[in-house]
Design a protein around this motif. Sequence first.
Motif, PDB file in Angstrom:
ATOM      1  N   ILE A 164       0.835  -1.208   0.000  1.00 26.35           N
ATOM      2  CA  ILE A 164       0.000   0.000   0.000  1.00 26.35           C
ATOM      3  C   ILE A 164       0.861   1.246   0.000  1.00 26.35           C
ATOM      4  CG2 ILE A 164      -1.792   1.236   1.265  1.00 26.35           C
ATOM      5  CD1 ILE A 164      -2.499  -1.554   2.457  1.00 26.35           C
ATOM      6  N   VAL A 223       1.960   1.841  -3.499  1.00 26.90           N
ATOM      7  CA  VAL A 223       0.841   2.276  -4.331  1.00 26.90           C
ATOM      8  C   VAL A 223       0.452   3.713  -4.018  1.00 26.90           C
ATOM      9  CG1 VAL A 223      -1.577   1.884  -4.874  1.00 26.90           C
ATOM     10  CG2 VAL A 223      -0.019  -0.032  -4.752  1.00 26.90           C
ATOM     11  N   PHE A 224       0.471   4.064  -2.745  1.00 28.68           N
ATOM     12  CA  PHE A 224       0.153   5.444  -2.370  1.00 28.68           C
ATOM     13  C   PHE A 224       1.172   6.424  -2.948  1.00 28.68           C
ATOM     14  CE2 PHE A 224      -3.015   4.394   0.934  1.00 28.68           C
ATOM     15  CZ  PHE A 224      -3.908   5.412   0.660  1.00 28.68           C
ATOM     16  N   LEU A 227       2.964   6.001  -5.648  1.00 19.28           N
ATOM     17  CA  LEU A 227       2.666   6.079  -7.083  1.00 19.28           C
ATOM     18  C   LEU A 227       1.463   6.980  -7.328  1.00 19.28           C
ATOM     19  CD1 LEU A 227       3.147   2.440  -8.345  1.00 19.28           C
ATOM     20  CD2 LEU A 227       4.433   4.445  -9.040  1.00 19.28           C
ATOM     21  N   LEU A 228       0.435   6.794  -6.523  1.00 20.06           N
ATOM     22  CA  LEU A 228      -0.787   7.586  -6.669  1.00 20.06           C
ATOM     23  C   LEU A 228      -0.492   9.064  -6.504  1.00 20.06           C
ATOM     24  CD1 LEU A 228      -3.876   7.635  -6.971  1.00 20.06           C
ATOM     25  CD2 LEU A 228      -4.037   7.437  -4.515  1.00 20.06           C
TER      26      LEU A 228
END
Lengths: 134, 133
Positions: free
Chosen positions: B19, B22-23, B25-26
């Motif tokens: 996570i 991913v965060f 990247l987001l």
Amino acid sequence: MNIVTTQQHNASRNNLDDSMIPAINIVFLLLIFFMLAGHIEAQDAQLQIPASSSETELNSAELEIHIAASGGYTINGQASQQSLADYMNGLVLTPDTVVICRIHRDLPSSALDPVLQAVQQFGIKTLSIATEQH
Amino acid sequence: MLLEVNPRKSQPISLTPLIDVVFILLLFFMLSSTFSKTKQLELQTAAPSSTQSSATEHNQLLLLADHQVELNGKHYALQAEAFAQQLQRIVTNNESVTLAALASVKVQDTIQLIDKLRTAGITKLDLSPSVAP
């Protein structure tokens, strides 16, 4: 008794993971949205193109002139020490050349003159200015 | 010599580092992506005066500083009703307009005026080089 507590611990951890999965799904969806819908563009403070309500798609051009806030320019990506007017006079263009000009929005109108004059001189009827849609 | 092989237990990837990545990247894509599209504005460049057809009525429009314009020698404010009426007259008579800006006027203001003229319905619009004050 000990066994029971570890089981409880495992169960709570699994529950945490389970409840995280929808959150991760959303984050992944957001990630994919931003990756696909947005596009990464070099944000150059020196070259902010003017805003316009024009809807015409940007064409590819044979001659792309960038004029930055400093007055410096590049033609098809190449900088030159000459003045823009001198450089444009040295070019030989056919009347059907597609010319696109990216000019910084806060420059005075006279910055566009060498381009306009050259374009007229070669008999090119249209000049495209790159603009940003609101 | 016997190397001791340490067989790793295959552990499932724990969610937290995943996570985190991913965060990051987001955040990267949210902050770096732009949604405004680059378009183009096609301008007719004013032909030398000798080749201009005298058949249609011709208007000279000069963009001055502070949202003032000069149409055929008369002063107007850009927002003024009188100027809008003049534009309407040009559109109905299908006259052509040659636009020039004072050398000191910003490119953005010129583009804005061209936008305004296009929106008003003027199709025969030429841009000529700037005029020294």
